[in-house]
Design a protein around this motif. Sequence first.
Motif, mmCIF file in Angstrom:
data_model
loop_
_atom_site.group_PDB
_atom_site.id
_atom_site.type_symbol
_atom_site.label_atom_id
_atom_site.label_comp_id
_atom_site.label_asym_id
_atom_site.label_seq_id
_atom_site.Cartn_x
_atom_site.Cartn_y
_atom_site.Cartn_z
ATOM 1 N N THR A 1 0.716 -1.190 0.175
ATOM 2 C CA THR A 1 -0.038 0.124 -0.139
ATOM 3 C C THR A 1 0.919 1.234 0.061
ATOM 4 O OG1 THR A 1 -1.594 -1.226 1.137
ATOM 5 C CG2 THR A 1 -1.851 1.244 1.138
ATOM 6 N N LEU A 2 2.002 1.170 0.856
ATOM 7 C CA LEU A 2 2.812 2.385 0.974
ATOM 8 C C LEU A 2 3.866 2.522 -0.318
ATOM 9 C CD1 LEU A 2 3.647 1.763 4.702
ATOM 10 C CD2 LEU A 2 2.287 3.816 3.758
ATOM 11 N N ALA A 3 4.027 1.351 -0.868
ATOM 12 C CA ALA A 3 4.693 1.580 -2.220
ATOM 13 C C ALA A 3 3.919 2.426 -3.250
ATOM 14 C CB ALA A 3 4.961 0.054 -2.755
ATOM 15 N N THR A 4 2.556 2.255 -3.219
ATOM 16 C CA THR A 4 1.801 2.856 -4.367
ATOM 17 C C THR A 4 1.678 4.509 -4.018
ATOM 18 O OG1 THR A 4 0.317 1.040 -4.526
ATOM 19 C CG2 THR A 4 -0.549 3.308 -5.150
ATOM 20 N N ALA A 5 1.671 4.786 -2.670
ATOM 21 C CA ALA A 5 1.661 6.191 -2.075
ATOM 22 C C ALA A 5 2.969 6.645 -2.491
ATOM 23 C CB ALA A 5 1.623 6.062 -0.590
ATOM 24 N N ALA A 6 4.013 6.041 -2.603
ATOM 25 C CA ALA A 6 5.447 6.481 -2.845
ATOM 26 C C ALA A 6 5.768 6.485 -4.397
ATOM 27 C CB ALA A 6 6.473 5.496 -2.281
ATOM 28 N N GLY A 7 4.661 6.130 -5.152
ATOM 29 C CA GLY A 7 4.626 6.430 -6.466
ATOM 30 C C GLY A 7 5.486 5.302 -7.271
ATOM 31 N N LEU A 8 5.607 4.167 -6.503
ATOM 32 C CA LEU A 8 6.208 2.863 -7.507
ATOM 33 C C LEU A 8 5.299 2.368 -8.361
ATOM 34 C CD1 LEU A 8 8.057 3.216 -5.078
ATOM 35 C CD2 LEU A 8 8.583 0.805 -5.239
ATOM 36 N N SER A 9 5.795 1.968 -9.474
ATOM 37 C CA SER A 9 4.982 1.036 -10.508
ATOM 38 C C SER A 9 4.745 -0.158 -9.886
ATOM 39 C CB SER A 9 5.703 1.090 -12.023
ATOM 40 O OG SER A 9 6.800 0.212 -11.724
ATOM 41 N N GLU A 10 3.680 -0.821 -10.558
ATOM 42 C CA GLU A 10 3.335 -2.177 -10.239
ATOM 43 C C GLU A 10 4.492 -3.374 -10.280
ATOM 44 O OE1 GLU A 10 0.013 -5.732 -11.066
ATOM 45 O OE2 GLU A 10 -0.294 -3.668 -12.023
ATOM 46 N N ILE A 11 5.333 -3.215 -11.506
ATOM 47 C CA ILE A 11 6.433 -3.962 -11.776
ATOM 48 C C ILE A 11 7.500 -3.836 -10.758
ATOM 49 C CG2 ILE A 11 8.257 -4.453 -13.414
ATOM 50 C CD1 ILE A 11 6.414 -4.044 -15.690
ATOM 51 N N ASP A 12 7.720 -2.616 -10.433
ATOM 52 C CA ASP A 12 9.008 -2.266 -9.282
ATOM 53 C C ASP A 12 8.518 -2.795 -7.942
ATOM 54 O OD1 ASP A 12 10.618 -0.973 -11.054
ATOM 55 O OD2 ASP A 12 9.898 1.100 -10.718
ATOM 56 N N ALA A 13 7.204 -2.790 -7.659
ATOM 57 C CA ALA A 13 6.749 -3.011 -6.305
ATOM 58 C C ALA A 13 6.728 -4.565 -6.053
ATOM 59 C CB ALA A 13 5.348 -2.869 -6.120
ATOM 60 N N LYS A 14 6.429 -5.314 -7.406
ATOM 61 C CA LYS A 14 6.519 -6.893 -7.518
ATOM 62 C C LYS A 14 8.114 -7.306 -7.478
ATOM 63 C CE LYS A 14 2.343 -7.902 -10.004
ATOM 64 N NZ LYS A 14 1.633 -8.937 -9.050
ATOM 65 N N LEU A 15 8.711 -6.549 -8.143
ATOM 66 C CA LEU A 15 10.254 -6.930 -8.028
ATOM 67 C C LEU A 15 10.789 -6.817 -6.531
ATOM 68 C CD1 LEU A 15 11.633 -5.240 -11.453
ATOM 69 C CD2 LEU A 15 11.572 -7.538 -10.887
ATOM 70 N N LEU A 16 10.473 -5.753 -5.842
ATOM 71 C CA LEU A 16 10.989 -5.630 -4.606
ATOM 72 C C LEU A 16 10.376 -6.721 -3.588
ATOM 73 C CD1 LEU A 16 10.700 -1.885 -4.119
ATOM 74 C CD2 LEU A 16 12.959 -3.142 -4.200
ATOM 75 N N MET A 17 9.228 -7.195 -3.876
ATOM 76 C CA MET A 17 8.719 -8.273 -3.092
ATOM 77 C C MET A 17 8.894 -9.562 -3.762
ATOM 78 S SD MET A 17 4.935 -6.211 -2.229
ATOM 79 C CE MET A 17 4.369 -7.341 -0.765
ATOM 80 N N ASN A 18 9.487 -9.839 -4.681
ATOM 81 C CA ASN A 18 10.106 -11.102 -5.173
ATOM 82 C C ASN A 18 8.927 -11.696 -5.851
ATOM 83 O OD1 ASN A 18 12.154 -12.748 -5.880
ATOM 84 N ND2 ASN A 18 11.863 -14.104 -4.393
ATOM 85 N N HIS A 19 7.765 -11.086 -6.195
ATOM 86 C CA HIS A 19 6.758 -11.747 -6.712
ATOM 87 C C HIS A 19 6.960 -12.068 -8.072
ATOM 88 C CE1 HIS A 19 3.151 -9.720 -3.985
ATOM 89 N NE2 HIS A 19 3.757 -11.063 -3.337
ATOM 90 N N ALA A 20 6.307 -12.971 -8.861
ATOM 91 C CA ALA A 20 6.335 -13.642 -10.194
ATOM 92 C C ALA A 20 5.516 -12.343 -11.158
ATOM 93 C CB ALA A 20 5.817 -14.898 -10.503
#
Length: 433
Positions: A348-367
């Motif tokens: 949730t906070l990643a979205t508030a920080a302006g991260l793209s969906e792909i960047d958030a997934k990469l940081l969380m090690n999501h496929a």
Amino acid sequence: MADLRVSLNEKAVARLPLATDGQYKVRDTDLKGFYLLIGKRRRTYMIQGDLRQQGKRAASIKVSVGDAEQMSARDARTTAKTYLVEISRGRHPKAPEEAAPLPLGAEVTLRVAWARYLEGHMIRKGRSENTIRNYRTHVEKNFEEWLDLPVAELANDPARVADMHEKISKENGPYQANTSMRTLRAIYNYIRKKHRALPVYNPVDGVDWNKEERRNTGMGLADIVGWLEQLAAFENPIRREFHLLTLLSGCRPAALKEAKPEHIDFRRRVLHIATPKGGAKRAFDIPLSREMMGCLVRALRYSRVLYPRLSREWVFPAESSSGHMSEQREERSELSKWGNDLRQSYRTLATAAGLSEIDAKLLMNHAIPGVNSGYITRHKLLENHLRAQQQAISSVIFATVTPQISKSEVLSGWLGVGVARRVTAAPTPQSHV
């Protein structure tokens, strides 16, 4: 080298050197037939037992239990016991392509099917210890009364399986019931591929699944200060840093609990996650923000004070059988959010920080789904781009906190300037680990 005899546990196995030439065995002093085979490059848990037919010894067989680098001694011992029971019943515990044929379809019990699925699928594919532990709970606890039943009998009585789903739902909740049935379905599908005589219908086909909704338990920016004040009141500073790092990293708690000092590279500013969900093949590096580095520094210093010996092995040590934190649950009255709540908060906070969906997934090690995503090379983005994105999330979080630190004695005593350098003593940790 002559065979050695020790009690095979994590610490004992870690101390045993690799062979300089050939192989040598280390036999367990507690479980007959269980031993560790050590070669030049790997350590392998093994069992040896006499396969008997019609009361007479037919053959002495040796069976691999699992690689010591990917399997804990505790899980190896449990699997070894299962295998030895099968051998005592005159059945080879390994999958048919590696050993003796399966018994007739009517004789394949859930215990046999589970042992084969564990070895032939989960361990071979490097599933994490936490995943194996969850599956083991489903089978050996929720389906304990069925372990010695033929799986064909379950397949031919779907109403019985549906009733069990209802029972688990009432006793353990809808999510536990659904995940247990998914485990049973996977085991049956696996064993039927090995033995086509089994009924074509899966035992789980008659289950009416419980409705599952994504839990919306994440925090927004307005919730952070209150949560940190709850956390600052903790008596155990190691647990306090663990929960904060879970929020700042978005990492799954089960993987974070197993962090070791050697996994931290302060020069490169990364924390290596060696055993994430999905096993060692999904290992990855988490880029560290300034706030995350401060959190790790405090954790390491508190650990050295509270647990001088265990701190050499774990970032978050505790008086547990594993030597590290084994449970992240807290009383909700003391800490409103923990565990997966913090992972949702991070997203949730990643979205508030302006991260793209792909960047958030990469940081969380999501496929990342889609063909184009296959061309993204994560480690090439790690050093600069992903670290900058990680810092953006931490900065957004602490932008709401920093003005309050000087106003709050409890926050300034934890997150104030220079606190980490003043860690020379710490209160006695709470009893739970």
